[in-house]
Design a protein around this motif. Structure first.
Motif, PDB file in Angstrom:
ATOM      1  N   MET A 204      -4.854   2.576  -2.018  1.00 43.41           N
ATOM      2  CA  MET A 204      -3.575   3.160  -2.393  1.00 43.41           C
ATOM      3  C   MET A 204      -3.092   2.655  -3.751  1.00 43.41           C
ATOM      4  O   MET A 204      -2.467   3.399  -4.510  1.00 43.41           O
ATOM      5  CB  MET A 204      -2.530   2.885  -1.310  1.00 43.41           C
ATOM      6  CG  MET A 204      -2.862   3.485   0.052  1.00 43.41           C
ATOM      7  SD  MET A 204      -3.330   5.243  -0.016  1.00 43.41           S
ATOM      8  CE  MET A 204      -1.839   5.976  -0.659  1.00 43.41           C
ATOM      9  N   GLN A 205      -3.394   1.422  -4.070  1.00 42.64           N
ATOM     10  CA  GLN A 205      -3.019   0.911  -5.396  1.00 42.64           C
ATOM     11  C   GLN A 205      -3.866   1.555  -6.489  1.00 42.64           C
ATOM     12  O   GLN A 205      -3.383   1.791  -7.601  1.00 42.64           O
ATOM     13  CB  GLN A 205      -3.127  -0.613  -5.426  1.00 42.64           C
ATOM     14  CG  GLN A 205      -2.053  -1.293  -4.584  1.00 42.64           C
ATOM     15  CD  GLN A 205      -2.133  -2.799  -4.600  1.00 42.64           C
ATOM     16  OE1 GLN A 205      -3.141  -3.399  -5.019  1.00 42.64           O
ATOM     17  NE2 GLN A 205      -1.099  -3.458  -4.125  1.00 42.64           N
TER      18      GLN A 205
ATOM     19  N   PRO B  65       3.165   4.351  -0.900  1.00 39.71           N
ATOM     20  CA  PRO B  65       3.680   5.092  -2.058  1.00 39.71           C
ATOM     21  C   PRO B  65       5.207   5.127  -2.018  1.00 39.71           C
ATOM     22  O   PRO B  65       5.793   5.575  -1.035  1.00 39.71           O
ATOM     23  CB  PRO B  65       3.101   6.498  -1.863  1.00 39.71           C
ATOM     24  CG  PRO B  65       1.947   6.335  -0.923  1.00 39.71           C
ATOM     25  CD  PRO B  65       2.336   5.199  -0.026  1.00 39.71           C
TER      26      PRO B  65
ATOM     27  N   HIS C 258      -8.854   8.764 -10.711  1.00 43.21           N
ATOM     28  CA  HIS C 258      -7.652   7.935 -10.800  1.00 43.21           C
ATOM     29  C   HIS C 258      -7.916   6.540 -11.369  1.00 43.21           C
ATOM     30  O   HIS C 258      -7.090   6.029 -12.136  1.00 43.21           O
ATOM     31  CB  HIS C 258      -6.998   7.809  -9.422  1.00 43.21           C
ATOM     32  CG  HIS C 258      -6.256   9.036  -9.003  1.00 43.21           C
ATOM     33  ND1 HIS C 258      -4.890   9.141  -9.065  1.00 43.21           N
ATOM     34  CD2 HIS C 258      -6.697  10.226  -8.527  1.00 43.21           C
ATOM     35  CE1 HIS C 258      -4.511  10.334  -8.647  1.00 43.21           C
ATOM     36  NE2 HIS C 258      -5.597  11.015  -8.308  1.00 43.21           N
TER      37      HIS C 258
ATOM     38  N   TYR D   8     -13.418  10.507  -0.687  1.00 40.84           N
ATOM     39  CA  TYR D   8     -12.469  10.157  -1.752  1.00 40.84           C
ATOM     40  C   TYR D   8     -13.145   9.604  -3.008  1.00 40.84           C
ATOM     41  O   TYR D   8     -12.464   9.096  -3.903  1.00 40.84           O
ATOM     42  CB  TYR D   8     -11.424   9.168  -1.222  1.00 40.84           C
ATOM     43  CG  TYR D   8     -10.325   9.874  -0.460  1.00 40.84           C
ATOM     44  CD1 TYR D   8      -9.112  10.181  -1.060  1.00 40.84           C
ATOM     45  CD2 TYR D   8     -10.521  10.278   0.856  1.00 40.84           C
ATOM     46  CE1 TYR D   8      -8.119  10.861  -0.373  1.00 40.84           C
ATOM     47  CE2 TYR D   8      -9.543  10.961   1.556  1.00 40.84           C
ATOM     48  CZ  TYR D   8      -8.341  11.251   0.926  1.00 40.84           C
ATOM     49  OH  TYR D   8      -7.360  11.941   1.601  1.00 40.84           O
TER      50      TYR D   8
ATOM     51  N   TRP E 235       0.821  -1.217   0.000  1.00 43.07           N
ATOM     52  CA  TRP E 235       0.000   0.000   0.000  1.00 43.07           C
ATOM     53  C   TRP E 235       0.858   1.271   0.000  1.00 43.07           C
ATOM     54  O   TRP E 235       0.348   2.357  -0.255  1.00 43.07           O
ATOM     55  CB  TRP E 235      -0.890   0.020   1.254  1.00 43.07           C
ATOM     56  CG  TRP E 235      -0.106   0.074   2.534  1.00 43.07           C
ATOM     57  CD1 TRP E 235       0.383   1.185   3.163  1.00 43.07           C
ATOM     58  CD2 TRP E 235       0.317  -1.044   3.332  1.00 43.07           C
ATOM     59  NE1 TRP E 235       1.078   0.841   4.302  1.00 43.07           N
ATOM     60  CE2 TRP E 235       1.050  -0.521   4.427  1.00 43.07           C
ATOM     61  CE3 TRP E 235       0.134  -2.427   3.227  1.00 43.07           C
ATOM     62  CZ2 TRP E 235       1.602  -1.352   5.410  1.00 43.07           C
ATOM     63  CZ3 TRP E 235       0.690  -3.237   4.200  1.00 43.07           C
ATOM     64  CH2 TRP E 235       1.406  -2.702   5.278  1.00 43.07           C
TER      65      TRP E 235
ATOM     66  N   ALA F  17      -2.924  11.367   1.278  1.00 45.88           N
ATOM     67  CA  ALA F  17      -4.132  10.545   1.389  1.00 45.88           C
ATOM     68  C   ALA F  17      -3.951   9.456   2.444  1.00 45.88           C
ATOM     69  O   ALA F  17      -4.870   9.176   3.233  1.00 45.88           O
ATOM     70  CB  ALA F  17      -4.466   9.924   0.033  1.00 45.88           C
TER      71      ALA F  17
ATOM     72  N   ASN G 274       1.378  12.931  -8.107  1.00 46.44           N
ATOM     73  CA  ASN G 274       0.715  11.692  -7.739  1.00 46.44           C
ATOM     74  C   ASN G 274       1.310  11.099  -6.467  1.00 46.44           C
ATOM     75  O   ASN G 274       0.588  10.636  -5.575  1.00 46.44           O
ATOM     76  CB  ASN G 274       0.804  10.675  -8.877  1.00 46.44           C
ATOM     77  CG  ASN G 274       0.093   9.377  -8.561  1.00 46.44           C
ATOM     78  OD1 ASN G 274       0.735   8.380  -8.233  1.00 46.44           O
ATOM     79  ND2 ASN G 274      -1.220   9.383  -8.656  1.00 46.44           N
TER      80      ASN G 274
ATOM     81  N   LEU H 157      -5.040   4.658  -6.304  1.00 50.31           N
ATOM     82  CA  LEU H 157      -4.558   6.033  -6.428  1.00 50.31           C
ATOM     83  C   LEU H 157      -3.204   6.104  -7.117  1.00 50.31           C
ATOM     84  O   LEU H 157      -2.796   7.174  -7.583  1.00 50.31           O
ATOM     85  CB  LEU H 157      -4.465   6.690  -5.050  1.00 50.31           C
ATOM     86  CG  LEU H 157      -5.773   6.815  -4.270  1.00 50.31           C
ATOM     87  CD1 LEU H 157      -5.561   7.610  -3.000  1.00 50.31           C
ATOM     88  CD2 LEU H 157      -6.858   7.453  -5.122  1.00 50.31           C
ATOM     89  N   ALA H 158      -2.512   4.972  -7.204  1.00 49.55           N
ATOM     90  CA  ALA H 158      -1.227   4.956  -7.910  1.00 49.55           C
ATOM     91  C   ALA H 158      -1.419   5.151  -9.414  1.00 49.55           C
ATOM     92  O   ALA H 158      -0.493   5.557 -10.117  1.00 49.55           O
ATOM     93  CB  ALA H 158      -0.498   3.639  -7.644  1.00 49.55           C
TER      94      ALA H 158
ATOM     95  N   ARG I  99      -0.679  10.827  -2.812  1.00 51.22           N
ATOM     96  CA  ARG I  99      -0.890   9.545  -2.151  1.00 51.22           C
ATOM     97  C   ARG I  99      -0.374   9.566  -0.713  1.00 51.22           C
ATOM     98  O   ARG I  99      -0.987   8.973   0.187  1.00 51.22           O
ATOM     99  CB  ARG I  99      -0.216   8.425  -2.941  1.00 51.22           C
ATOM    100  CG  ARG I  99      -0.969   8.037  -4.205  1.00 51.22           C
ATOM    101  CD  ARG I  99      -0.310   6.879  -4.906  1.00 51.22           C
ATOM    102  NE  ARG I  99       0.918   7.268  -5.569  1.00 51.22           N
ATOM    103  CZ  ARG I  99       1.972   6.469  -5.727  1.00 51.22           C
ATOM    104  NH1 ARG I  99       1.965   5.248  -5.222  1.00 51.22           N
ATOM    105  NH2 ARG I  99       3.052   6.900  -6.362  1.00 51.22           N
TER     106      ARG I  99
END
Length: 317
Positions: free
Chosen positions: A230-231, A145, A198, A191, A143, A167, A160, A233-234, A164
């Motif tokens: 989190m993945q 970044p 995203h 979110y 998870w 976030a 980005n 938002l990547a 993250r």
């Protein structure tokens, strides 16, 4: 509240490299230092290598990646580095770390495209290397970044990554009083537009997942939600997806704005879609209209202000 940011020690100016040098990142040290509490690590020094020291590299030995001295393949640091990396990654996974900036091309810290050599001394072109320490971080904390110092010169990658990190700090803060169904639902609600921009696919899937939160053990749910969020938002928000979100926001003002105001906003959104102006321009107008015509749901959306304005990260998007 500052977020914890793991860093390769050389990236914040510590002279720990093989040649007594450093790779100080101006962005990290000058612009992020106001918001981040650095957690510096030099894995090479941590396993006892001196400063200065002989250079080391990744070696493809019988289809196994080894960490060895450049001039003597028999001097092997692999097991010591793996042991340290796994132990350190486990420790950091319990520290609410919100991001990590690693040193590019390093055989211990590089995140991608690290050179892997053959026994004959030539680069194994077909091998894509990852530094042993960073590899452990990625495996232990999927998870988290993680970004290389050099890639932070790209405005899109930089925005980005920083977004993250903020976030993830926001997620931890939202659970500060305990991981509860209500806390997760309220966080996810803020979110929704971010996810729409995203990763529309995960926006829908996570919405369904959160709707079934009561069917899960709450801690297990949180761990899975954190990783999936989190993945998602990547994935960098595309111009097309941002345009869809802007139009979605526009719809909330259809009864509040007059004909001229609606046309002005529509023109700015179109100009952004065509690449004629940055995302910040239509967002600034939307925030202005929100001040004049408050909407509780829109006002709490993190999409409108994902991090402090002083970072100026949306200027180049």
């Amino acid at each position: 509240m500052k977020f914890k940011l793991g860093v390769s020690a050389c990236v914040i100016g510590e002279k720990v490299r093989f040649d007594r040098g450093h790779k100080r990142s101006s962005f990290v040290c000058r612009e992020l230092s106001e918001f981040a509490e650095f957690v510096p690590v030099c894995p090479e020094v941590a396993i006892g290598l001196p400063v200065p020291r002989p250079t080391i590299r990744l070696l493809d030995h019988d289809n196994e990646i080894r960490l060895v001295d450049t001039k003597d393949n028999d001097i092997d640091h692999t097991q010591k580095m793996i042991t340290f990396s796994e132990t350190k990654a486990t420790h950091l996974s319990e520290q609410e770390l919100c991001g990590y900036v690693v040193c590019a091309k390093s055989p211990t810290c590089g995140m991608e495209r690290v050179k892997v050599y053959r026994e004959n001394g030539y680069v194994a072109a077909e091998k894509i290397g990852v530094g042993l320490y960073t590899k452990a971080l990625m495996e232990k904390m999927p998870w988290l970044p993680i970004e290389e110092d050099g890639r932070l010169n790209d405005p899109v990658l930089k925005e980005n990554f920083v977004f993250r990190a903020f976030a993830l700090r926001d997620l931890y803060d939202a659970m500060a009083d305990g991981i509860t169904k209500r806390a997760i639902i309220e966080f996810h609600s803020r979110y929704k537009l971010v996810l729409m921009a995203h990763c529309p696919k995960e926006y829908r899937a996570l919405g369904q997942f959160v709707a079934r939160v009561a069917d899960h053990d709450i801690k297990e749910f949180f761990f899975e939600y954190r990783t999936r969020l989190m993945q998602a938002l990547a994935f960098r928000a595309s111009r097309k997806n941002n345009t869809n979100v802007l139009m979605h926001l526009q719809g909330y003002f259809k009864r509040s704005l007059d004909k001229k105001q609606k046309a002005e906003l529509a023109e700015l959104i179109l100009a952004y879609r065509k690449g004629e102006m940055p995302l910040l321009v239509p967002l600034t107008l939307i925030n202005h209209h929100l001040t004049m015509h408050p909407d509780a749901y829109i006002a709490k959306q993190k999409y409108l202000k994902p991090y402090p304005d002083s970072l100026r990260l949306r200027y180049g998007l």
